[in-house]
Design a protein around this motif. Structure first.
Motif, short mmCIF file in Angstrom:
data_model
loop_
_atom_site.label_atom_id
_atom_site.label_comp_id
_atom_site.label_asym_id
_atom_site.label_seq_id
_atom_site.Cartn_x
_atom_site.Cartn_y
_atom_site.Cartn_z
N LEU A 200 0.86 -1.32 -0.06
CA LEU A 200 -0.11 -0.01 0.14
C LEU A 200 0.92 1.22 -0.01
CD1 LEU A 200 -2.83 -0.87 2.50
CD2 LEU A 200 -2.99 -0.62 0.03
N SER A 201 0.37 2.39 -0.45
CA SER A 201 0.83 3.88 -0.35
C SER A 201 0.16 4.79 -0.01
CB SER A 201 1.72 3.91 -1.55
OG SER A 201 0.62 4.32 -2.69
N ALA A 202 0.26 5.92 -0.09
CA ALA A 202 -0.59 7.00 0.16
C ALA A 202 -1.72 7.04 -0.61
CB ALA A 202 0.28 8.33 0.37
N ALA A 203 -1.43 6.98 -1.86
CA ALA A 203 -2.66 7.11 -2.76
C ALA A 203 -3.87 6.18 -2.86
CB ALA A 203 -1.86 6.66 -4.20
N PRO A 204 -3.61 5.06 -2.59
CA PRO A 204 -4.87 4.13 -2.38
C PRO A 204 -5.60 4.46 -0.84
CG PRO A 204 -2.87 2.87 -1.79
CD PRO A 204 -2.46 3.80 -2.58
N VAL A 205 -4.88 4.80 0.17
CA VAL A 205 -5.40 5.21 1.29
C VAL A 205 -6.31 6.44 1.09
CG1 VAL A 205 -5.09 6.05 3.60
CG2 VAL A 205 -3.56 4.06 2.69
N ILE A 206 -5.91 7.43 0.51
CA ILE A 206 -6.55 8.67 0.12
C ILE A 206 -7.73 8.10 -0.46
CG2 ILE A 206 -6.46 10.88 -1.13
CD1 ILE A 206 -5.02 10.84 1.69
N LEU A 207 -7.56 7.52 -1.74
CA LEU A 207 -8.78 7.06 -2.30
C LEU A 207 -9.88 6.06 -1.74
CD1 LEU A 207 -9.72 6.96 -5.55
CD2 LEU A 207 -8.70 4.71 -5.49
N TYR A 208 -9.47 5.54 -0.68
CA TYR A 208 -10.25 4.81 0.50
C TYR A 208 -11.02 5.68 1.21
CZ TYR A 208 -11.50 1.90 4.32
OH TYR A 208 -12.32 1.21 5.36
N LEU A 209 -10.47 7.11 1.70
CA LEU A 209 -11.22 8.09 2.35
C LEU A 209 -12.00 8.65 1.52
CD1 LEU A 209 -8.22 9.39 4.55
CD2 LEU A 209 -9.79 7.81 5.37
N ALA A 210 -11.52 8.96 0.26
CA ALA A 210 -12.29 9.68 -0.72
C ALA A 210 -13.95 8.74 -0.93
CB ALA A 210 -11.79 9.90 -1.87
N GLY A 211 -13.57 7.52 -1.11
CA GLY A 211 -14.62 6.51 -1.31
C GLY A 211 -15.73 6.64 -0.04
N ILE A 212 -15.13 6.80 1.18
CA ILE A 212 -16.16 6.90 2.29
C ILE A 212 -16.89 7.89 2.17
CG2 ILE A 212 -16.13 7.07 4.75
CD1 ILE A 212 -13.48 5.56 4.78
N ALA A 213 -16.30 9.03 1.63
CA ALA A 213 -17.13 10.26 1.64
C ALA A 213 -18.28 10.21 0.40
CB ALA A 213 -16.29 11.66 1.20
N TRP A 214 -17.97 9.61 -0.60
CA TRP A 214 -18.91 9.28 -1.67
C TRP A 214 -19.76 8.38 -1.11
CZ3 TRP A 214 -17.91 4.59 -5.65
CH2 TRP A 214 -18.82 4.96 -6.65
#
Length: 327
Positions: A200-214
């Motif tokens: 993992l890296s920062a990019a998928p973690v941020i995408l995960y958090l963005a998905g929670i907002a979605w």
């Protein structure tokens, strides 16, 4: 084949005929389950929400988006084609298992809500015991697929069972159950990257958090269908919490979803591929804004239609990330 699967209620045929041949109230019109599958299979596929495919898409798309972003950041590999297919099959199975678990835990609630009383357990098409057997069967089939992934992704997939297990209970204790749904439904944003890269890296973690907002965006819209029944029986949701202020909250969630997806692209990509990905993010944000323009929280039909259109929203972002991989 016998008349009923093991665990089916002996009153199944009566319940089916009493509820429009067993069709669930919010099933997709002309869905394949009610049109083409053998009658004894239908209660089980309805239990898995196979007649309501929007949720499968919403579980699958974060997986594909993350995998596409990882490919754009590195390169295509021959096994990526299997990963796309495996994630599709896994999402179908795990969404089915998760929904079955949800219906088991909510069996004493669903009968009191107009939209959900026609579901297989409260309508008598399936017993809770039979549903439990069906849930385990789906989860085991998903596990077989998961075991074809790398060790790190397998570990992540097993950990994903925790938010799936606790989500159904959250509506009893917090007005924010949509956060827990987001934790479960967007786990694929971690899985897709991990399956391709082995980490993992920062990019998928941020995408995960963005998905929670979605998820907070689309499931708040969805929850407005049931707000009157939920208020009467004591079930909590962001729809009840926000009430008439819903639109301003959804603006914030949509903005966080789009900005988070853009930041994930910035962290993962550069040059022309980043420009292409950001164009997809912009279109994704525009579709979320369109939903807000169309939203009427007091119109149940509009809420359901907009919820389902989030499949298109997710596909737009996926298309941007996929296109970035070919630049």
């Amino acid at each position: 084949m016998t008349d009923h699967f093991p665990g089916a209620s002996p009153d199944t045929e009566t319940a089916v005929s009493a509820s429009n041949d067993g069709r669930v109230a919010d099933a997709t019109a002309r869905n394949w389950v009610d049109r083409f599958t053998p009658r004894p299979l239908r209660p089980w596929l309805r239990l898995s929400r196979a007649d309501r495919p929007a949720g499968t898409w919403l579980l699958l798309l974060p997986c594909w988006q993350s995998l596409a972003l990882a490919i754009a950041a590195t390169d295509w590999r021959i096994d990526d084609f299997w990963l796309f297919l495996a994630m599709g099959l896994g999402a179908f199975l795990m969404r089915g298992a998760g929904c079955t678990w949800n219906d088991i835990t909510d069996r004493n609630i669903d009968g009191s809500v107009e939209r959900t009383r026609s579901r297989p357990i409260p309508s008598g098409q399936v017993t809770a015991w039979g549903a439990a057997v069906w849930m385990v069967a789906q989860a085991l089939a998903a596990l077989v697929i998961l075991l074809t992934f790398n060790d790190f992704a397998i570990t992540l997939g097993i950990v994903a069972l925790l938010p799936v297990a606790i989500y159904p209970f959250m509506k009893r204790v917090t007005y924010w159950p949509q956060i827990f749904l987001g934790l479960a439904f967007n786990w694929g944003a971690l899985m897709g990257w991990a399956a391709h890269t082995g980490g993992l890296s920062a990019a998928p973690v941020i995408l995960y958090l963005a998905g929670i907002a979605w998820t907070l965006h689309y499931d708040t819209i969805y929850a407005h269908q049931d707000k009157e029944d939920d208020a009467l029986i004591g079930v909590k949701s962001t729809a009840l919490l926000f009430g008439g202020r819903t639109r301003r909250y959804l603006v914030g969630f949509a903005a966080l979803a789009a900005l988070g997806a853009g930041l994930a692209a910035v962290l993962a990509l550069s040059g022309p591929s980043l420009a292409v990905a950001l164009a997809g993010v912009a279109a994704y944000g525009a579709h979320l804004a369109w939903q807000l323009w169309r939203l009427d929280i007091d119109d149940v039909e509009t809420c359901l239609k907009l919820f389902r259109r989030n499949r298109d929203t997710g596909l737009i972002l996926l298309a941007g990330f996929l296109a970035a991989g070919f630049v």
